[in-house]
Design a protein around this motif. Structure first.
Motif, PDB file in Angstrom:
ATOM      1  N   LYS A   1       5.813 -17.229  -9.577  1.00 66.08           N
ATOM      2  CA  LYS A   1       5.535 -18.646  -9.303  1.00 66.08           C
ATOM      3  C   LYS A   1       4.130 -19.045  -9.745  1.00 66.08           C
ATOM      4  O   LYS A   1       3.919 -20.162 -10.230  1.00 66.08           O
ATOM      5  N   ASN A   2       3.166 -18.154  -9.592  1.00 67.55           N
ATOM      6  CA  ASN A   2       1.815 -18.498 -10.037  1.00 67.55           C
ATOM      7  C   ASN A   2       1.695 -18.522 -11.549  1.00 67.55           C
ATOM      8  O   ASN A   2       0.920 -19.315 -12.104  1.00 67.55           O
ATOM      9  N   ALA A   3       2.464 -17.671 -12.238  1.00 67.58           N
ATOM     10  CA  ALA A   3       2.482 -17.736 -13.702  1.00 67.58           C
ATOM     11  C   ALA A   3       3.070 -19.064 -14.172  1.00 67.58           C
ATOM     12  O   ALA A   3       2.561 -19.691 -15.115  1.00 67.58           O
ATOM     13  N   ILE A   4       4.131 -19.507 -13.506  1.00 70.97           N
ATOM     14  CA  ILE A   4       4.735 -20.803 -13.841  1.00 70.97           C
ATOM     15  C   ILE A   4       3.720 -21.926 -13.599  1.00 70.97           C
ATOM     16  O   ILE A   4       3.564 -22.840 -14.421  1.00 70.97           O
ATOM     17  N   LYS A   5       3.027 -21.830 -12.471  1.00 68.27           N
ATOM     18  CA  LYS A   5       2.009 -22.842 -12.151  1.00 68.27           C
ATOM     19  C   LYS A   5       0.897 -22.854 -13.192  1.00 68.27           C
ATOM     20  O   LYS A   5       0.483 -23.913 -13.677  1.00 68.27           O
ATOM     21  N   GLY A   6       0.422 -21.661 -13.556  1.00 64.04           N
ATOM     22  CA  GLY A   6      -0.640 -21.580 -14.555  1.00 64.04           C
ATOM     23  C   GLY A   6      -0.220 -22.164 -15.885  1.00 64.04           C
ATOM     24  O   GLY A   6      -0.976 -22.881 -16.553  1.00 64.04           O
TER      25      GLY A   6
ATOM     26  N   LEU B   1       5.004 -20.005  -0.847  1.00 63.16           N
ATOM     27  CA  LEU B   1       5.675 -19.481  -2.038  1.00 63.16           C
ATOM     28  C   LEU B   1       6.808 -18.523  -1.684  1.00 63.16           C
ATOM     29  O   LEU B   1       7.698 -18.287  -2.498  1.00 63.16           O
ATOM     30  N   THR B   2       6.762 -17.950  -0.495  1.00 64.56           N
ATOM     31  CA  THR B   2       7.720 -16.894  -0.143  1.00 64.56           C
ATOM     32  C   THR B   2       8.671 -17.283   0.984  1.00 64.56           C
ATOM     33  O   THR B   2       9.571 -16.516   1.324  1.00 64.56           O
ATOM     34  N   GLY B   3       8.475 -18.468   1.575  1.00 59.75           N
ATOM     35  CA  GLY B   3       9.306 -18.874   2.708  1.00 59.75           C
ATOM     36  C   GLY B   3      10.787 -18.829   2.413  1.00 59.75           C
ATOM     37  O   GLY B   3      11.611 -18.532   3.291  1.00 59.75           O
ATOM     38  N   VAL B   4      11.146 -19.063   1.158  1.00 55.84           N
ATOM     39  CA  VAL B   4      12.557 -19.070   0.771  1.00 55.84           C
ATOM     40  C   VAL B   4      13.197 -17.691   0.956  1.00 55.84           C
ATOM     41  O   VAL B   4      14.420 -17.570   1.072  1.00 55.84           O
ATOM     42  N   LEU B   5      12.366 -16.636   0.982  1.00 56.50           N
ATOM     43  CA  LEU B   5      12.888 -15.277   1.154  1.00 56.50           C
ATOM     44  C   LEU B   5      13.141 -14.922   2.611  1.00 56.50           C
ATOM     45  O   LEU B   5      13.792 -13.915   2.898  1.00 56.50           O
ATOM     46  N   SER B   6      12.638 -15.725   3.521  1.00 54.30           N
ATOM     47  CA  SER B   6      12.684 -15.382   4.936  1.00 54.30           C
ATOM     48  C   SER B   6      14.107 -15.215   5.457  1.00 54.30           C
ATOM     49  O   SER B   6      14.402 -14.291   6.218  1.00 54.30           O
ATOM     50  N   ASN B   7      15.003 -16.108   5.052  1.00 47.96           N
ATOM     51  CA  ASN B   7      16.389 -16.034   5.534  1.00 47.96           C
ATOM     52  C   ASN B   7      17.109 -14.789   5.038  1.00 47.96           C
ATOM     53  O   ASN B   7      18.142 -14.409   5.593  1.00 47.96           O
TER      54      ASN B   7
ATOM     55  N   ILE C   1      -7.217 -18.963 -12.473  1.00 50.11           N
ATOM     56  CA  ILE C   1      -6.888 -18.254 -11.232  1.00 50.11           C
ATOM     57  C   ILE C   1      -5.398 -17.985 -11.065  1.00 50.11           C
ATOM     58  O   ILE C   1      -5.017 -17.007 -10.430  1.00 50.11           O
ATOM     59  N   ASP C   2      -4.543 -18.855 -11.602  1.00 47.68           N
ATOM     60  CA  ASP C   2      -3.102 -18.660 -11.418  1.00 47.68           C
ATOM     61  C   ASP C   2      -2.623 -17.407 -12.141  1.00 47.68           C
ATOM     62  O   ASP C   2      -1.817 -16.639 -11.596  1.00 47.68           O
ATOM     63  N   PHE C   3      -3.137 -17.194 -13.345  1.00 48.28           N
ATOM     64  CA  PHE C   3      -2.747 -15.994 -14.089  1.00 48.28           C
ATOM     65  C   PHE C   3      -3.378 -14.742 -13.475  1.00 48.28           C
ATOM     66  O   PHE C   3      -2.762 -13.671 -13.478  1.00 48.28           O
ATOM     67  N   GLU C   4      -4.590 -14.880 -12.948  1.00 49.16           N
ATOM     68  CA  GLU C   4      -5.215 -13.748 -12.263  1.00 49.16           C
ATOM     69  C   GLU C   4      -4.443 -13.392 -10.997  1.00 49.16           C
ATOM     70  O   GLU C   4      -4.236 -12.214 -10.680  1.00 49.16           O
ATOM     71  N   ASN C   5      -4.015 -14.417 -10.278  1.00 45.62           N
ATOM     72  CA  ASN C   5      -3.225 -14.197  -9.065  1.00 45.62           C
ATOM     73  C   ASN C   5      -1.906 -13.520  -9.402  1.00 45.62           C
ATOM     74  O   ASN C   5      -1.485 -12.568  -8.727  1.00 45.62           O
ATOM     75  N   SER C   6      -1.269 -14.005 -10.444  1.00 45.94           N
ATOM     76  CA  SER C   6       0.005 -13.413 -10.876  1.00 45.94           C
ATOM     77  C   SER C   6      -0.172 -11.946 -11.239  1.00 45.94           C
ATOM     78  O   SER C   6       0.616 -11.087 -10.830  1.00 45.94           O
ATOM     79  N   GLU C   7      -1.225 -11.659 -11.994  1.00 43.31           N
ATOM     80  CA  GLU C   7      -1.482 -10.268 -12.400  1.00 43.31           C
ATOM     81  C   GLU C   7      -1.677  -9.363 -11.184  1.00 43.31           C
ATOM     82  O   GLU C   7      -1.105  -8.263 -11.105  1.00 43.31           O
ATOM     83  N   GLY C   8      -2.472  -9.810 -10.228  1.00 42.65           N
ATOM     84  CA  GLY C   8      -2.747  -8.995  -9.057  1.00 42.65           C
ATOM     85  C   GLY C   8      -1.511  -8.735  -8.226  1.00 42.65           C
ATOM     86  O   GLY C   8      -1.260  -7.602  -7.781  1.00 42.65           O
ATOM     87  N   ASN C   9      -0.719  -9.767  -8.006  1.00 40.63           N
ATOM     88  CA  ASN C   9       0.483  -9.602  -7.190  1.00 40.63           C
ATOM     89  C   ASN C   9       1.548  -8.780  -7.897  1.00 40.63           C
ATOM     90  O   ASN C   9       2.286  -8.022  -7.252  1.00 40.63           O
ATOM     91  N   MET C  10       1.634  -8.909  -9.221  1.00 42.52           N
ATOM     92  CA  MET C  10       2.581  -8.078  -9.959  1.00 42.52           C
ATOM     93  C   MET C  10       2.173  -6.599  -9.908  1.00 42.52           C
ATOM     94  O   MET C  10       3.028  -5.712  -9.867  1.00 42.52           O
TER      95      MET C  10
ATOM     96  N   THR D   1       7.741 -12.523  -6.245  1.00 40.08           N
ATOM     97  CA  THR D   1       7.939 -13.976  -6.278  1.00 40.08           C
ATOM     98  C   THR D   1       6.614 -14.712  -6.436  1.00 40.08           C
ATOM     99  O   THR D   1       6.506 -15.672  -7.212  1.00 40.08           O
ATOM    100  N   ILE D   2       5.602 -14.280  -5.699  1.00 40.16           N
ATOM    101  CA  ILE D   2       4.269 -14.890  -5.825  1.00 40.16           C
ATOM    102  C   ILE D   2       3.777 -14.786  -7.267  1.00 40.16           C
ATOM    103  O   ILE D   2       3.242 -15.745  -7.835  1.00 40.16           O
TER     104      ILE D   2
END
Length: 463
Positions: A356-361, A17-23, A303-312, A352-353
């Motif tokens: 993206k997880n909110a979009i997935k959810g 989910l975050t590889g795009v930020l690496s550059n 889980i996607d919304f829970e993941n989004s909440e935690g990362n936010m 970003t995580i």
């Protein structure tokens, strides 16, 4: 294997989910942006201010190789810079020495000592981070627009479907899922506008912000105008003149505070979606082979919304710290900001995580209209609000108190409300007829119109 050994989940579990930020935000990304700024500054000095020509009278220098270097970067360059840093023990000086190596190899040795001319390390760092922040901000805006577009799609599909709302967790005035989705789209759009309108500022004015070395070496040059021109024309950033050695990071703070507010909206959204799923208002599509619980086979967890909440939540804690910390520096300079800035990519990673997880959810849920209808049918007391309001209009005695006595803390039936309406003395017959015909499903106010208004306003603004 590399992801399994990662210390943080950003480069490990969530690397996809975050590889795009690496550059942008990795060590290699930072080195790349530093090299870019150093080479652009060199080109500005030689081609715009013509300092080499003024001093040495050399007009025949072929600078085509300089443009090649500006547009050239690969991971090996970052590794070479780190190798140099191992003995310089200074990251920006290592970049300077690396560039001089490349200039020598390109036949540009005559201009090698103009590299890093009159600069302090912070001149290179703040401009490099400015470029990184601008790219990160643009990526976040694109991601948020994708999320808003998905929310808008749901809003349009569900704009006319009745749903029982909840205030304080208790049954309240009916609404529609579409209107509730639009609330979030509107809130996110407010902050997207803030992000898009926030210009990223940078400075290149020397050790304490006074152009001391610049002016002493070339007193005939208007260095304030020159630095503004360089930052604007060569880096596409907004110049800032009033600084100490460091950029006061006003623009960075603006961006992070807007992202804090977005993250707060996202947590609100995640929790509402979690709640609606737990009520059964939304069904989640099941992926074959997926496990919801290690012990309860029946579960499909949000889980996607829970993941989004935690990362936010993680993003907010870091963004709040950076937004405040990076506006502080003892006197003209201390280095406490430098180590903090290195976590800027971590902030964008968690953020970003979360998005993206909110979009997935959101992509996995479908409305369960059967459950929505049942809730509305089971709560005819929702009509106490319009009934007591109409009773006030026509002068019925104690309307609020009478309906409170009828409905508060009790389950009533539609027939109870009909009998209540029949017993009203001052409400006209035709209004009583409207009251008897009213149901929670039809008591929606302007919910649908608010969805339409949102899209009408958006269409107008897009033009």
């Amino acid at each position: 294997m590399k992801q399994v050994l990662s210390i943080t989940p950003i480069d490990g579990r969530y690397a996809r989910l975050t590889g795009v930020l690496s550059n942008i935000f990795s060590e290699s990304g930072l080195i790349h942006h530093r090299i870019h700024v150093e080479l652009k500054w060199l080109k500005f000095l030689i081609t715009d201010l013509k300092v080499h020509e003024v001093v040495h009278g050399d007009k025949s220098l072929d600078l085509s190789g300089l443009d090649v270097l500006i547009n050239d970067f690969n991971e090996d360059y970052a590794l070479r810079v780190k190798e140099i840093e191992s003995w310089t023990n200074h990251d920006v000086k290592a970049v300077e020495y690396f560039i001089k190596e490349k200039l020598d190899a390109a036949g540009l040795s005559p201009i090698r000592e103009w590299v890093h001319f009159a600069c302090t390390s912070e001149d290179i760092n703040n401009t490099a981070y400015g470029l990184m922040l601008k790219k990160g901000k643009d990526m976040v805006v694109d991601l948020l627009k994708t999320l808003v577009a998905e929310i808008e799609k749901k809003a349009l599909v569900y704009k006319s479907i009745p749903m029982m709302s909840r205030t304080h967790g208790q049954p309240a005035t009916p609404t529609t899922p579409g209107k509730e989705f639009i609330n979030f789209a509107w809130r996110l759009n407010q902050e997207i506008e803030v992000l898009e309108s926030t210009v990223i500022q940078a400075k290149i004015n020397g050790a304490t912000g006074n152009y001391n070395a610049h002016l002493f070496a070339f007193p005939e040059i208007d260095w304030m105008a020159a630095s503004e021109r360089f930052i604007r024309d060569y880096l596409a950033l907004e110049p800032i003149l009033f600084t100490t050695q460091i950029n006061p990071n006003t623009a960075l703070s603006r961006v992070l505070h807007a992202m804090v507010r977005i993250a707060a909206v996202m947590i609100d959204f995640d929790r509402d979606m979690w709640g609606y799923i737990s009520f059964g208002y939304f069904k989640q599509r099941v992926n074959e082979g997926e496990t919801g619980s290690s012990t309860m086979p029946h579960k499909v967890n949000p889980i996607d919304f829970e993941n989004s909440e935690g990362n936010m939540g993680l993003a907010i804690s870091m963004m709040e710290h950076l937004a405040v910390k990076l506006q502080k520096s003892r006197f003209q300079r201390d280095l406490s900001d430098s180590t903090v800035l290195r976590s800027l990519g971590t902030v964008f990673g968690y953020f970003t995580i979360g998005i993206k997880n909110a979009i997935k959810g959101l992509s996995k849920v479908d409305l369960n209209q059967e459950v929505l209808d049942k809730d509305l049918n089971d709560n005819p007391e929702l009509l106490a609000e319009p009934f007591q309001t109409v009773m006030r209009v026509y002068g019925e005695d104690n309307p609020y108190e009478r309906l409170k006595e009828l409905t508060r803390g009790r389950k009533i039936q539609k027939a109870d409300l009909v009998r209540f309406v029949d017993g009203l003395e001052k409400v006209p017959p035709e209004v009583k007829e409207r009251m008897r015909a009213l149901s929670p499903q039809t008591y929606l106010g302007l919910a649908e119109s608010l969805v339409d208004l949102y899209f009408k306003d958006k269409s107008k603004n897009d033009k």
